[in-house]
Design an enzyme around this catalytic site. Structure first.
Site, short mmCIF file in Angstrom:
data_model
loop_
_atom_site.label_atom_id
_atom_site.label_comp_id
_atom_site.label_asym_id
_atom_site.label_seq_id
_atom_site.Cartn_x
_atom_site.Cartn_y
_atom_site.Cartn_z
N ALA A 1 0.27 8.11 -7.26
CA ALA A 1 1.88 8.39 -7.62
C ALA A 1 2.66 8.24 -5.77
O ALA A 1 2.65 8.14 -4.77
CB ALA A 1 2.13 9.66 -7.45
N GLY B 1 -2.72 8.09 -7.92
CA GLY B 1 -2.75 8.24 -9.23
C GLY B 1 -3.64 6.79 -10.17
O GLY B 1 -3.25 6.19 -11.52
N GLU C 1 -5.70 11.24 -2.18
CA GLU C 1 -5.04 12.16 -1.87
C GLU C 1 -5.47 13.28 -0.50
O GLU C 1 -4.39 13.92 0.06
CB GLU C 1 -5.40 13.04 -3.25
CG GLU C 1 -4.39 12.45 -4.45
CD GLU C 1 -5.57 11.02 -5.24
OE1 GLU C 1 -5.96 11.34 -4.52
OE2 GLU C 1 -5.09 11.60 -6.04
C1 HXC Z 1 5.38 5.57 -2.20
C2 HXC Z 1 4.11 3.90 -2.11
C3 HXC Z 1 2.73 3.75 -2.07
C4 HXC Z 1 3.27 5.41 -2.61
C5 HXC Z 1 2.74 2.12 -0.85
N1 HXC Z 1 3.52 2.51 -0.97
N2 HXC Z 1 1.34 3.11 -1.58
N3 HXC Z 1 5.61 4.03 -1.81
N4 HXC Z 1 3.86 5.88 -2.89
N5 HXC Z 1 1.79 5.83 -3.60
C6 HXC Z 1 5.48 1.66 -0.61
C7 HXC Z 1 5.08 1.44 1.14
O1 HXC Z 1 5.70 2.81 1.25
C8 HXC Z 1 5.71 0.73 1.54
O2 HXC Z 1 7.36 0.73 1.14
C9 HXC Z 1 5.23 -0.71 0.51
O3 HXC Z 1 5.10 0.10 -1.46
C10 HXC Z 1 4.31 -1.93 1.11
O4 HXC Z 1 3.30 -0.73 0.81
P1 HXC Z 1 2.34 -0.73 2.86
O5 HXC Z 1 2.45 -0.30 3.22
O6 HXC Z 1 3.47 -1.72 4.05
O7 HXC Z 1 1.14 -2.19 1.77
P2 HXC Z 1 0.19 -2.46 2.87
O8 HXC Z 1 0.13 -2.10 4.54
O9 HXC Z 1 -0.74 -3.42 2.47
O10 HXC Z 1 -1.12 -0.60 2.89
C11 HXC Z 1 -1.10 -1.11 1.23
C12 HXC Z 1 -2.00 0.57 0.36
C13 HXC Z 1 -0.66 2.20 1.74
C14 HXC Z 1 -3.39 0.53 1.32
C15 HXC Z 1 -1.55 0.43 -0.68
O11 HXC Z 1 0.38 1.78 0.86
C16 HXC Z 1 -0.87 3.41 1.09
O12 HXC Z 1 -2.06 4.10 1.72
N6 HXC Z 1 -0.15 3.13 -0.02
C17 HXC Z 1 -0.35 4.68 -0.07
C18 HXC Z 1 -1.68 5.29 -0.82
C19 HXC Z 1 -1.89 6.83 -1.17
O13 HXC Z 1 -2.45 7.21 -0.85
N7 HXC Z 1 -2.01 6.99 -3.02
C20 HXC Z 1 -2.37 8.36 -3.00
C21 HXC Z 1 -1.07 8.90 -3.57
S1 HXC Z 1 -1.42 10.09 -3.96
P3 HXC Z 1 7.86 -0.29 1.95
O14 HXC Z 1 9.28 -0.18 1.83
O15 HXC Z 1 7.92 0.64 4.15
O16 HXC Z 1 8.26 -1.46 2.25
C22 HXC Z 1 -1.28 10.36 -5.64
C23 HXC Z 1 -1.56 11.64 -6.15
C24 HXC Z 1 -1.24 12.29 -7.71
O17 HXC Z 1 -1.48 10.03 -6.25
C25 HXC Z 1 -1.52 13.19 -8.93
C26 HXC Z 1 0.03 13.51 -8.69
C27 HXC Z 1 0.49 14.56 -8.95
#
Ligand code: HXC
Length: 261
Positions: A66, A111, A134
């Site tokens: 998400a 998500g 999460e």
């Molecule tokens: C918003 C995101 C994102 C996310 C990545 N980006 N994941 N933006 N939400 N979930 C964005 C980054 O901010 C970044 O933007 C660009 O995408 C590239 O990501 P990087 O982090 O620079 O890439 P990298 O270093 O290769 O790392 C990849 C990654 C990391 C390991 C996937 O991005 C990451 O940990 N993402 C978050 C994963 C996460 O926690 N997902 C769960 C979310 S909670 P910029 O602008 O800086 O270029 C969830 C709850 C669901 O899903 C239920 C809800 C009700």
């Protein structure tokens, strides 16, 4: 169908839905979830589509979760509504009459892993990574990760992923039954997804649909009720032309020509 955050393509009886926010690693915000809900509502009513492939745009991600920027300042009430929005969209996918194949070409986190879990079949490239991170953000899953993941991989393995937030690679996801098959490259993955979708599209579509329904319904029932439901749908398809054609073709040693009637 024209959308802002997803791409929609149709090739014969195969539809492909691509989450298209590669700059944010295809993270799901409310607009994307609404579009997903809409495209799957329309697909459910489209009898010319026999199978759907769901994938992510770009080389890095299926869906990295998400959208954290979108969620950061939500109130409790808004966050609950956001979880419900995602759950409703993913339920449409799970309950779509046609099978949905997830082609997981990179990160499937939070998500994204929940979205893949709502699909019927998961195919992955070797570079795919899975996880429910999460807890690293101080929240639990909200798009049914606490429900579908244990049903897919068992309670113990699901809890390990859910409590640790660990990322696993495609080989480990395959080992624990989270993905059906792993392919060396993204191209091979997309080819394999198309091939599988076409194979399914060549079968009796009424049979495929009632089979999906029997598995899905059965998972929510005790096995005696599930078997009763199965016997009902088995009986029901004997009123179709496809059943007559399928069995006649076998006995006449020819390929069946199903019409979905
Ligand atoms: C918003 C995101 C994102 C996310 C990545 N980006 N994941 N933006 N939400 N979930 C964005 C980054 O901010 C970044 O933007 C660009 O995408 C590239 O990501 P990087 O982090 O620079 O890439 P990298 O270093 O290769 O790392 C990849 C990654 C990391 C390991 C996937 O991005 C990451 O940990 N993402 C978050 C994963 C996460 O926690 N997902 C769960 C979310 S909670 P910029 O602008 O800086 O270029 C969830 C709850 C669901 O899903 C239920 C809800 C009700």
């Amino acid at each position: 169908m024209a959308f802002e955050n997803i791409l929609f393509e149709k090739d014969g009886s195969i539809a492909t839905v691509t989450i298209n926010r590669p700059k944010a690693l295809n993270a799901l915000n409310a607009d994307t979830l609404k579009e997903l809900d809409q495209v799957f509502t329309e697909l459910a009513a489209d009898d010319t589509v026999s199978a759907v492939i769901l994938t992510g745009a770009g080389e890095k991600a299926f869906v990295a979760g998400a959208d954290i920027s979108f969620m950061k300042d939500l109130t409790a009430v808004e966050a609950r509504a956001f979880a419900q929005l995602g759950q409703a969209a993913f339920n449409k996918i799970e309950n779509l009459p046609q099978p949905v194949i997830a082609a997981i070409n990179g990160f499937a986190l939070g998500g994204g892993c929940e979205l893949a879990s709502a699909c019927d079949i998961r195919l992955a490239s070797e570079s795919a990574k899975f996880g429910q991170p999460e807890v690293n953000l101080g929240v639990p899953p909200g798009f049914a990760g606490t429900q579908r993941l244990p049903r897919l991989v068992g309670k113990g393995r699901a809890k390990e992923l859910l409590y640790t937030g660990d990322m696993i690679d495609a080989a480990e996801a395959y080992r624990i039954g989270l993905v059906n098959k792993v392919f060396a490259t993204a191209e091979e993955l997309q080819e394999a997804a198309k091939k599988m979708a076409k194979k399914i599209a060549g079968k009796g579509q009424i049979a495929v649909r009632v089979t999906k329904s029997a598995v899905n319904q059965g998972m929510e029932m005790d096995s005696a009720r599930g078997m009763a439901y199965e016997a009902e749908v088995f009986g029901l398809v004997f009123s179709t032309e496809d059943q007559k054609e399928g069995m006649a073709a076998f006995l006449e040693k020819r390929k069946a020509e199903f019409k979905g009637k």
